[in-house]
Design an enzyme around this catalytic site. Structure first.
Site, PDB file in Angstrom:
ATOM      1  N   ASN A   6      31.773  15.970  57.018  1.00 54.83           N
ATOM      2  CA  ASN A   6      31.922  17.559  57.196  1.00 54.83           C
ATOM      3  C   ASN A   6      30.401  17.740  57.577  1.00 54.83           C
ATOM      4  O   ASN A   6      29.333  18.025  56.649  1.00 54.83           O
ATOM      5  CB  ASN A   6      32.587  18.332  56.100  1.00 54.83           C
ATOM      6  CG  ASN A   6      32.262  19.596  56.225  1.00 54.83           C
ATOM      7  OD1 ASN A   6      31.952  20.191  57.181  1.00 54.83           O
ATOM      8  ND2 ASN A   6      32.344  20.281  54.806  1.00 54.83           N
ATOM      9  N   LYS A   8      29.392  20.837  58.400  1.00 56.32           N
ATOM     10  CA  LYS A   8      29.116  22.092  57.952  1.00 56.32           C
ATOM     11  C   LYS A   8      28.430  22.841  59.343  1.00 56.32           C
ATOM     12  O   LYS A   8      28.699  22.667  60.276  1.00 56.32           O
ATOM     13  CB  LYS A   8      28.487  22.121  56.765  1.00 56.32           C
ATOM     14  CG  LYS A   8      28.965  21.391  55.517  1.00 56.32           C
ATOM     15  CD  LYS A   8      28.649  21.802  54.368  1.00 56.32           C
ATOM     16  CE  LYS A   8      29.200  20.582  53.349  1.00 56.32           C
ATOM     17  NZ  LYS A   8      28.822  21.286  51.866  1.00 56.32           N
ATOM     18  N   HIS A  92      38.363  24.455  52.267  1.00 56.07           N
ATOM     19  CA  HIS A  92      37.018  23.908  51.653  1.00 56.07           C
ATOM     20  C   HIS A  92      36.417  25.017  50.732  1.00 56.07           C
ATOM     21  O   HIS A  92      36.665  26.180  51.073  1.00 56.07           O
ATOM     22  CB  HIS A  92      36.007  23.755  52.714  1.00 56.07           C
ATOM     23  CG  HIS A  92      34.724  23.019  52.432  1.00 56.07           C
ATOM     24  ND1 HIS A  92      33.833  23.612  51.624  1.00 56.07           N
ATOM     25  CD2 HIS A  92      34.312  21.764  52.203  1.00 56.07           C
ATOM     26  CE1 HIS A  92      32.700  22.735  51.243  1.00 56.07           C
ATOM     27  NE2 HIS A  92      33.276  21.306  51.695  1.00 56.07           N
ATOM     28  N   GLU A  94      33.773  26.109  50.176  1.00 53.21           N
ATOM     29  CA  GLU A  94      32.729  27.131  50.831  1.00 53.21           C
ATOM     30  C   GLU A  94      33.533  28.237  51.613  1.00 53.21           C
ATOM     31  O   GLU A  94      33.160  29.232  51.548  1.00 53.21           O
ATOM     32  CB  GLU A  94      31.716  26.510  51.898  1.00 53.21           C
ATOM     33  CG  GLU A  94      30.715  25.724  50.937  1.00 53.21           C
ATOM     34  CD  GLU A  94      30.222  24.501  51.676  1.00 53.21           C
ATOM     35  OE1 GLU A  94      30.241  24.159  52.629  1.00 53.21           O
ATOM     36  OE2 GLU A  94      29.554  23.928  50.757  1.00 53.21           O
ATOM     37  N   GLU A 164      37.353  17.912  45.450  1.00 48.32           N
ATOM     38  CA  GLU A 164      35.959  18.109  45.550  1.00 48.32           C
ATOM     39  C   GLU A 164      35.753  19.324  44.425  1.00 48.32           C
ATOM     40  O   GLU A 164      35.662  20.514  44.538  1.00 48.32           O
ATOM     41  CB  GLU A 164      35.682  18.784  46.803  1.00 48.32           C
ATOM     42  CG  GLU A 164      35.768  18.077  48.170  1.00 48.32           C
ATOM     43  CD  GLU A 164      35.272  18.288  49.293  1.00 48.32           C
ATOM     44  OE1 GLU A 164      34.538  17.566  49.840  1.00 48.32           O
ATOM     45  OE2 GLU A 164      35.055  19.593  49.758  1.00 48.32           O
ATOM     46  N   GLY A 170      27.042  19.434  47.116  1.00 52.12           N
ATOM     47  CA  GLY A 170      25.793  19.961  47.628  1.00 52.12           C
ATOM     48  C   GLY A 170      24.619  19.892  46.674  1.00 52.12           C
ATOM     49  O   GLY A 170      23.480  20.411  46.865  1.00 52.12           O
ATOM     50  N   SER A 210      28.815  15.045  46.837  1.00 53.21           N
ATOM     51  CA  SER A 210      27.392  14.439  46.419  1.00 53.21           C
ATOM     52  C   SER A 210      27.669  12.854  46.714  1.00 53.21           C
ATOM     53  O   SER A 210      27.013  12.179  45.884  1.00 53.21           O
ATOM     54  CB  SER A 210      26.737  14.688  45.269  1.00 53.21           C
ATOM     55  OG  SER A 210      26.374  16.051  45.522  1.00 53.21           O
TER      56      SER A 210
END
Ligand code: PEP
Length: 247
Positions: A6, A8, A92, A94, A164, A170, A210
């Site tokens: 991904n 991003k 996701h 985010e 996730e 991150g 991560s």
């Protein structure tokens, strides 16, 4: 095994092309591992051209739930397939956190993805507060139930789930292999209830948060971890390839 990168909101078109080439060269022959890159929308066509004829597949990071219309700034499933996508990341964290994505919205997008032959990679995961409150399974269970309502993948290769944990994305903090396995096993049970044992066994449940070359093998070695959704480490061809090799 399925390993998806991904990217991003990173890479302009030239950088995306160069990273795609780097991924192709670094990954080489991935064997049984399906390798996918998910660049920003504007780079999809350039990356599609770069990876054409290679084992690396193409995915997008989001899409709208309708074919076309007055939805300024949105991108539809037919647009993604016309750009060469086979995969699309949906829900996701985010998107949920910054853009108000809901399980119901994800559900509509999954149906749309399937209607257009796209393979949705559906993201679920709890926040740190939810984990600390002992609610991780409750949260993930609810996300699965609501977002997969009515989903009909047909065959197991037409749907993937990415677990996730939000606290691991991150942050450099990774779920332990035991934590990942525990949640993946729970997800598999839920998939079994909805899709039956054959499909549930074969569906890819990816871990994301991560993942790096140094921890991928142990995570992917867990019984119910069938690959990874990789953010930061997918921006370096060699690191991403090393993770794919761990699959
Ligand atoms: C992600 O964005 O899906 C992700 C897992 O990011 P990272 O690998 O950087 O934690």
């Amino acid at each position: 095994m399925l390993v998806a990168g991904n990217w991003k909101m990173h890479t302009d078109i030239d950088a995306a092309r160069a990273l795609a080439r780097d991924v192709v060269d670094s990954v080489g022959d991935p064997g049984d591992v399906t390798v996918v890159v998910c660049p920003p929308f504007v780079s999809l066509s350039a990356v599609a051209a770069e990876i054409a004829g290679t084992p690396v597949g193409l995915g997008a990071q989001n899409m709208h739930a309708q074919d076309a219309g007055a939805f300024t700034g949105e991108v539809s499933a037919p647009m993604l397939t016309s750009a060469g996508c086979r995969y699309v990341i949906l829900g996701h964290s985010e998107r949920r956190q910054f853009f108000g994505e809901t399980d119901e919205g994800v559900c509509a997008k999954i149906g749309q993805a399937h209607a257009h032959g796209l393979v949705p990679i559906v993201c679920v995961g709890e926040t740190l507060e939810e984990r600390k409150a002992g609610k991780a399974e409750e949260v993930v269970g609810r996300q699965l139930a609501h977002s997969l309502r009515g989903a009909a993948p047909g065959s197991p290769d037409r749907l993937a789930i990415a677990y996730e944990p939000v606290w691991a994305i991150g942050t450099g903090e990774t779920a332990t292999p035991d934590q990942a396995q525990e949640m993946h096993a729970f997800i598999r049970v839920r998939l079994n209830e909805q899709f039956g044992p054959q499909t549930a066994r074969a569906l890819h449940i990816l871990y994301g948060g991560s993942v790096k070359p140094g921890n991928a093998a142990e995570l992917f070695g867990q019984t119910d971890v069938d690959g990874g959704l990789i953010g930061g480490a997918s921006l370096k061809g060699e690191d991403f390839a090393a993770i794919a090799r761990a699959g």
